[in-house]
Design a protein around this motif. Structure first.
Motif, short mmCIF file in Angstrom:
data_model
loop_
_atom_site.label_atom_id
_atom_site.label_comp_id
_atom_site.label_asym_id
_atom_site.label_seq_id
_atom_site.Cartn_x
_atom_site.Cartn_y
_atom_site.Cartn_z
N ASN A 104 0.83 -1.20 0.00
CA ASN A 104 0.00 0.00 0.00
C ASN A 104 0.87 1.25 0.00
O ASN A 104 2.02 1.22 0.42
CB ASN A 104 -0.85 0.03 1.28
N THR A 107 0.82 7.51 1.86
CA THR A 107 -0.08 8.64 1.60
C THR A 107 -0.44 8.63 0.12
O THR A 107 0.43 8.37 -0.73
CB THR A 107 0.58 10.00 1.93
N ALA A 108 -1.68 8.90 -0.20
CA ALA A 108 -2.11 8.90 -1.59
C ALA A 108 -1.45 10.02 -2.39
O ALA A 108 -1.16 9.86 -3.57
CB ALA A 108 -3.64 9.04 -1.67
N THR A 134 -5.12 4.03 -1.60
CA THR A 134 -3.74 3.71 -1.26
C THR A 134 -3.39 2.23 -1.45
O THR A 134 -2.22 1.87 -1.35
CB THR A 134 -3.43 4.10 0.20
#
Length: 185
Positions: A104, A107-108, A134
């Protein structure tokens, strides 16, 4: 293990860095032939590229495949992942290992960094969907090896299953295989 990077950019007191990375690997040997394990890896990412502060960890050594999946799809930057693995030692010569990774973004807004740390868009891989997702991918690795008297063979197969952050842009199921030999003289 853990590491912390901090400081200011050379000649620019207005640009500061404050980033971290953590890695943990635990295992339990059930017998002389079987071992189960788990791992957690994370590295900070920058959630605001517009300010003069960077919280994206800089990965100094980019050979991650033995640590975060053999497909080498992510750098130790702006990510968190956990893995599970099982190793079976059939004999002194033969072993097999099955591993799973759930990978993942931390942070996006921080982007997905390639394993080499370079490339397009400052090392970030294009194709991550906007909207705050994410979840990048699941990875399944199967590796095995056989030792001869003066040579060893190792083979591996990896498969990635795209998740929400990349599913719309990256179709298909990437797969990767390798075969290597080591000789002793």
């Amino acid at each position: 293990e853990g590491t912390w990077q901090f400081g200011e950019a050379a000649g620019r007191k207005d640009k500061s860095f404050d980033a971290y990375a953590l890695a943990a690997d635990v295992g339990f040997t059930m017998s002389k032939k079987m071992r189960i394990g788990g791992a957690l890896d994370m590295a900070s990412g920058d959630n605001n590229k517009g300010d003069n502060d960077s919280s994206t960890f800089t990965n100094l050594y980019h050979t991650n495949h033995a640590l975060m999946g053999y497909a080498d799809m992510i750098s130790w930057q702006n990510m968190w992942a956990f893995g599970l693995n099982f190793k079976y030692i059939a004999s002194k010569a033969l072993w097999l290992r099955l591993a799973y990774w759930n990978v993942n973004l931390m942070t996006a807004a921080g982007g997905w960094y390639s394993v080499g740390g370079g490339g397009e868009n400052g090392g970030r891989i294009r194709g991550v969907r906007k909207g705050g997702e994410t979840a990048l991918y699941h990875e399944i690795d199967l590796t095995g090896g056989y030792k001869f008297s003066m040579m060893a063979l190792e083979a591996g197969y990896s498969m990635l299953l795209s998740r929400d952050a990349i599913k719309a842009r990256r179709n298909g199921t990437p797969q990767w295989m390798y075969l290597q030999s080591t000789s002793k003289f």
